[in-house]
Design an enzyme around this catalytic site. Structure first.
Site, PDB file in Angstrom:
ATOM      1  CE1 TYR A  37      -3.318  -2.743   0.303  1.00 22.16           C
ATOM      2  CE2 TYR A  37      -3.626  -2.219   2.626  1.00 22.16           C
ATOM      3  CZ  TYR A  37      -3.963  -2.958   1.508  1.00 22.16           C
ATOM      4  OH  TYR A  37      -4.946  -3.916   1.599  1.00 22.16           O
ATOM      5  CG  LEU A  88     -19.201   0.952   3.545  1.00 24.03           C
ATOM      6  CD1 LEU A  88     -18.738   2.365   3.900  1.00 24.03           C
ATOM      7  CD2 LEU A  88     -20.668   0.766   3.914  1.00 24.03           C
ATOM      8  NE  ARG A 137     -12.391  -2.463  -4.096  1.00 22.58           N
ATOM      9  CZ  ARG A 137     -12.843  -3.722  -4.033  1.00 22.58           C
ATOM     10  NH1 ARG A 137     -14.117  -3.956  -4.216  1.00 22.58           N
ATOM     11  NH2 ARG A 137     -12.018  -4.720  -3.793  1.00 22.58           N
ATOM     12  N   GLY A 138     -17.307   2.123  -1.209  1.00 22.36           N
ATOM     13  CA  GLY A 138     -18.024   3.382  -1.171  1.00 22.36           C
ATOM     14  C   GLY A 138     -19.273   3.413  -2.030  1.00 22.36           C
ATOM     15  CB  SER A 173     -21.353   5.272   1.487  1.00 20.18           C
ATOM     16  OG  SER A 173     -20.223   5.493   0.657  1.00 20.18           O
TER      17      SER A 173
END
Length: 332
Positions: free
Chosen positions: A62, A211, A213-214, A217
């Protein structure tokens, strides 16, 4: 009163690890979803620890090591408050590209040496290969991690995105603490064959992508370096179709007096006490919203209503592109 005073911790598989019901996934703090701020990231990690979260998840790839160094800074005087889950094996190029996976025994120990240094710790609590190396038998990779366990550099061995056969073969070499795999209201494939085997073997689950990856949301990629722009579920007609499902989730969350994100996380929490959702908060505001989800109690009737309104079969597009999907042992 904080969330940690009100919730019951969970045991990670058959290990002795007692974990807050949510873990903090730190990938997004190193640029995968666009620009970030290190100071805010560190403040978010500290807020998570203060809120009771005691498991942090990272990968040595990362930000090409940035994420580990960031966590090392955050834990400088707070190492005893956090358990560290570290993925390794994904290979990067100087231009930020991905060039493969390396699970060779000698590489395992090399990766671990660098992770320990970047994190500034003397041991890693859970160590796992990020993706199965098709050129190396899983037994060889797990045996190398087991050597690190015997030497005291690693405490527990995990797996990531692997299927039933690989899980059994790995567990036969050394007890496995947990499988990290994508699982959400709209990514439910592990329920069919993988979760029953984990239950049989006493292996826990750390679920990422809760989620999606959003997507659940209502978040969509806007930054030029947001990798979600290349994912099928966020592309073209797929995104248009998927946003209709998000609208259904919004209706349910409004009925419950919560947010779509909180309902999506609460759904995962309610499915099984063997699952620890990884929340990818990059900011304290996102963290606060996610932590509130542990106070939401969904009944079996609630779960059925949510699943009827947002059926996984209605999602448009796969969770990764075609090339990456072929690399996932968990999809075989």
């Amino acid at each position: 009163m904080t969330a940690k005073n009100l919730v019951e911790p969970r045991q990670l598989g058959s290990t002795s690890l007692t974990v807050f019901p949510l873990a903090l996934g730190c990938m997004g703090m190193s640029g995968m979803y666009g620009s970030t701020n290190d100071d805010e990231s560190i403040s978010t990690i500290h807020a998570a620890l203060d809120g009771g979260v005691n498991l942090l998840d990272t990968g040595d790839f990362y930000g090409c090591g940035h994420n580990e160094m960031l966590i090392g800074r955050a834990l400088k005087d707070r190492r005893d408050q956090a358990m560290l889950s570290v993925k390794f094996g994904a290979l990067r190029s100087p231009d930020g590209g991905w060039t493969g996976v390396d699970g060779r025994p000698e590489s395992v120990k090399n990766f671990a040496a660098y992770s320990l240094t970047r994190l500034g710790v003397d041991h890693i609590d859970i160590y796992r290969l990020a993706r199965l190396d098709p050129n190396v038998p899983i037994e060889e990779t797990i045996s190398a991690i087991a050597d690190l366990v015997k030497a005291g550099y690693v405490r527990h061995i995990g797996l990531s995105e692997v299927g039933v056969e690989t899980i059994r073969r790995a567990h036969a070499v050394h007890p496995i603490s947990d499988l990290q795999i994508e699982y959400s209201l709209i990514s439910r494939e592990p329920e069919t064959t993988i979760f029953p085997v984990l239950d049989e073997l006493g292996i826990g689950v750390t679920a990422y992508g809760v989620l999606s990856r959003g997507l659940l949301s209502g978040s969509t990629p806007t930054a030029p370096n947001d990798f979600r722009a290349y994912l099928p579920r966020f592309s073209g007609e797929n995104l248009t179709k998927n946003q209709r499902l998000v609208e259904e989730l919004k209706k349910i969350s409004t009925e419950k007096g919560t947010t779509p994100s909180q309902i999506a996380i609460a759904w995962v929490l309610a499915k099984s006490k063997t699952i620890i959702p990884l929340i990818g908060a990059r900011k304290r505001s996102q963290l606060s919203e996610s932590l509130a989800s542990v106070q939401i109690h969904l009944s079996p009737e609630d779960l059925a209503h949510i699943e009827d309104a947002i059926p996984a079969s209605a999602i448009a597009g796969t969770r990764y592109d075609e090339g990456q999907m072929k690399m996932l042992d968990s999809e075989r």
